[in-house]
Scaffold this active site. Structure first.
Site, PDB file in Angstrom:
ATOM      1  N   ASP A 349       0.844  -1.193   0.000  1.00 29.13           N
ATOM      2  CA  ASP A 349       0.000   0.000   0.000  1.00 29.13           C
ATOM      3  C   ASP A 349       0.879   1.243   0.000  1.00 29.13           C
ATOM      4  O   ASP A 349       1.854   1.332   0.740  1.00 29.13           O
ATOM      5  CB  ASP A 349      -0.922  -0.009   1.219  1.00 29.13           C
ATOM      6  CG  ASP A 349      -1.976  -1.100   1.111  1.00 29.13           C
ATOM      7  OD1 ASP A 349      -2.926  -0.911   0.330  1.00 29.13           O
ATOM      8  OD2 ASP A 349      -1.836  -2.128   1.781  1.00 29.13           O
ATOM      9  N   THR A 350       0.491   2.202  -0.828  1.00 27.78           N
ATOM     10  CA  THR A 350       1.326   3.370  -1.098  1.00 27.78           C
ATOM     11  C   THR A 350       0.420   4.533  -1.459  1.00 27.78           C
ATOM     12  O   THR A 350      -0.712   4.334  -1.888  1.00 27.78           O
ATOM     13  CB  THR A 350       2.279   3.065  -2.288  1.00 27.78           C
ATOM     14  OG1 THR A 350       3.109   1.964  -1.940  1.00 27.78           O
ATOM     15  CG2 THR A 350       3.144   4.243  -2.656  1.00 27.78           C
ATOM     16  N   VAL A 351       0.914   5.768  -1.336  1.00 25.58           N
ATOM     17  CA  VAL A 351       0.217   6.913  -1.915  1.00 25.58           C
ATOM     18  C   VAL A 351       1.135   7.582  -2.926  1.00 25.58           C
ATOM     19  O   VAL A 351       2.337   7.692  -2.719  1.00 25.58           O
ATOM     20  CB  VAL A 351      -0.250   7.939  -0.858  1.00 25.58           C
ATOM     21  CG1 VAL A 351      -1.195   7.280   0.142  1.00 25.58           C
ATOM     22  CG2 VAL A 351       0.912   8.608  -0.142  1.00 25.58           C
ATOM     23  N   MET A 431       0.541   3.081  -8.275  1.00 23.24           N
ATOM     24  CA  MET A 431       0.904   2.399  -7.032  1.00 23.24           C
ATOM     25  C   MET A 431       0.687   0.895  -7.141  1.00 23.24           C
ATOM     26  O   MET A 431       0.179   0.398  -8.132  1.00 23.24           O
ATOM     27  CB  MET A 431       0.053   2.954  -5.893  1.00 23.24           C
ATOM     28  CG  MET A 431       0.200   4.442  -5.655  1.00 23.24           C
ATOM     29  SD  MET A 431      -1.122   5.105  -4.607  1.00 23.24           S
ATOM     30  CE  MET A 431      -2.318   5.641  -5.822  1.00 23.24           C
TER      31      MET A 431
END
Length: 528
Positions: A349-351, A431
């Site tokens: 999970d990333t932004v 992402m």
């Protein structure tokens, strides 16, 4: 132009400034920062800080970041590596003596030193117009006063419930009566608000020295971690040179290793040898070529990438046209390869944040704690969730990505930048952990080979070869799936969407900006 009778969204078009993020509150904060006189750097850091509060499963101040920045919209690409390092006491021999055959996915030994705050502070001092206190103010507000949990955030939160239950402090902050928060719930993080306020007042020293650092080190050591105050105090981001290749008349820029961005460039060099525009964008032959190119490029990544010296011959070798040509020869357009070893892949999970301001400063910014809620460890007095990026290390001393004291692990999060004729054209990112090189290539070919606008290019269905089969999003047609199976691919429905993405396209001739945000997340593009 999209079919207005079908679900979807139009790209956002402006002339002044534009921000695109995966969360509405983050985009709103970025645009307000731009209107208040901040530049793209101020807006991007502001947006990332907000997301560290409102998307706690995807990012946080206990994580890392990477940045590509084009001042004034020129093709001078400034790259900043804000990834942290292994503790000085961490080594393969030490881990083996503690009974570990590989670096754990979660827990204290998965934690590398967070690099994001050092990079934020450096960016604001070197390139921003506002103070760090200015850009952190919205994040402090949402942490202290609360925010409403959005739908995709809640989806990911539920999936991390078991991990959160394993740490009493994570459970206390991120579970409510034993359940994951749901869409519409209000979440407050007072300890994180106080930490952000301290950073706002003292800069990086407020994080890497004093009570905050002491609390993080104490929590990690309590759990058996090898981290020290000296490790935190020594953290420093680095300006580096981007790596790039030409594709269809444009220049595609990525971060150099220890980042996996070079994987996308190798893929582009492979698929550039074919005329993709001669087929339909949803044709099985297009997907087959991208999938096979990805399988070859990911094998190279896993075997050869790590914390490389900028002058390493590995970089030049992997980017050479001759190497790409040799790999392309391995691809048969009539059948899938059967002799490639399976590459170990994982999601995370990333932004990702894309901003262009009125002066056409363009920034591509990515921030992450790796897995959902990172290591699963929360420091209770500071509210900081610690990343698990060290879990990327290998325990093979001869591997490029071998664990070693003070070394950076191979990173999956990768900002992208597109330039042409001396100007920035598009900060972009997709992402999704290991999926990101595949996502970048699919997105770019949608635009540069098939003429899609940035929103349509993000909306396009995605596929990924992992765990012995192709996982396909539900947007892929049954007919295309059958054609891929006829080529020898095993096709299965993806259990969840692949990543998310944002982009802002700069049209220098018209003087306009066109922004897009992926429907797979909660976010939006906005500007003025």
């Amino acid at each position: 132009m999209r079919d207005f009778q079908l679900p979807g969204r139009s790209p956002v078009r402006t002339t002044g400034a534009m921000a695109a993020t995966s969360h509405p509150l983050s985009t709103q904060a970025a645009v307000e920062m731009l209107r208040a006189g901040g530049n793209a750097v101020d807006a991007a850091v502001c947006a990332s800080a907000v997301q560290a509060v409102v998307e706690p499963q995807s990012t946080g101040i206990g994580g890392d970041c990477f940045v590509l920045y084009c001042p004034g919209g020129l093709d001078e690409v400034i790259a900043l590596n804000g990834s942290g390092r292994a503790p000085a006491a961490a080594s393969i021999d030490r881990f083996r003596s503690m009974g570990m055959a590989e670096v754990p996915t979660h827990g204290p030994h998965s934690v590398s030193i967070p690099g994001a705050i050092d990079a934020w502070d450096r960016l604001i001092r070197d390139r921003g117009r506002k103070t760090l206190a200015d850009v952190l103010a919205p994040a402090i507000h949402y942490a202290e006063k609360g925010y409403v949990v959005h739908d995709r955030v809640a989806f990911d939160w539920q999936a991390a419930k078991v991990l959160l239950e394993q740490d009493e402090h994570s459970a206390a902050i991120f579970l409510r009566n034993g359940r994951a928060l749901e869409a519409g719930d209000i979440h407050v993080q007072p300890a994180l608000a106080a930490t952000l306020q301290r950073v706002a007042e003292r800069g990086r020293k407020g994080f890497y020295e004093g009570p905050v650092a002491e609390a993080m080190v104490a929590r990690l050591q309590e759990l058996g971690g090898l981290h020290s105050l000296a490790d935190f105090a020594a953290t420093s981001c680095d300006y580096v040179s981007s790596v790039s290749v030409d594709y269809r008349g444009y220049r595609v820029h990525q971060m150099p290793p220890n980042n996996q961005g070079l994987t996308a460039l190798l893929m582009l060099n492979i698929v550039a040898q074919d005329d993709l525009s001669s087929v339909d964008p949803n044709d099985a032959r297009r997907f087959h070529l991208e999938l096979e190119a990805a399988r070859l490029a990911y094998r190279e990544r896993d075997n050869r990438l790590g914390d490389l010296d900028p002058s390493s011959p590995v970089i030049e070798s992997l980017l050479s046209k001759g190497h790409a040509a040799r790999l392309r020869q391995k691809i048969c357009m009539n059948r899938a390869m059967t002799d490639l070893p399976e590459v170990k892949l994982r999601r995370s999970d990333t932004v990702y944040i894309s901003v262009v301001d009125e002066d056409r400063n363009a920034i591509s910014f990515i921030n992450s704690t790796y897995d959902s809620f990172g290591s699963g460890i929360t420091c209770p007095s500071t509210g900081i969730v610690l990343q698990n990026r060290a879990s990327s290390f290998r325990m093979d001393p001869n591997h490029t990505n071998a664990l070693a004291p003070g070394k950076r692990p191979m990173h999956t999060i990768m900002p992208g930048m597109l330039t042409r004729n001396g100007r920035a054209v598009m900060p972009f990112g997709v992402m999704g952990g290991d999926f990101q090189p595949m996502g970048h290539v699919h997105f770019l070919t949608n635009i540069l080979d098939f003429g899609m606008d940035v929103q349509a290019a993000l909306d396009s269905p995605r596929l990924f070869h992992t765990q012995g089969s192709i996982k396909a999003e539900r947007g892929l047609s049954d007919a295309t799936a059958r054609e891929l199976q006829a080529l020898g691919h095993k096709v299965e429905e993806a259990p969840e969407p692949f990543g998310g993405g944002q982009a802002v396209w700069i049209d220098w001739e018209m003087g306009t900006l066109t922004g897009a945000s992926d429907h797979r997340k909660d976010g939006m593009a906005s500007g003025y």
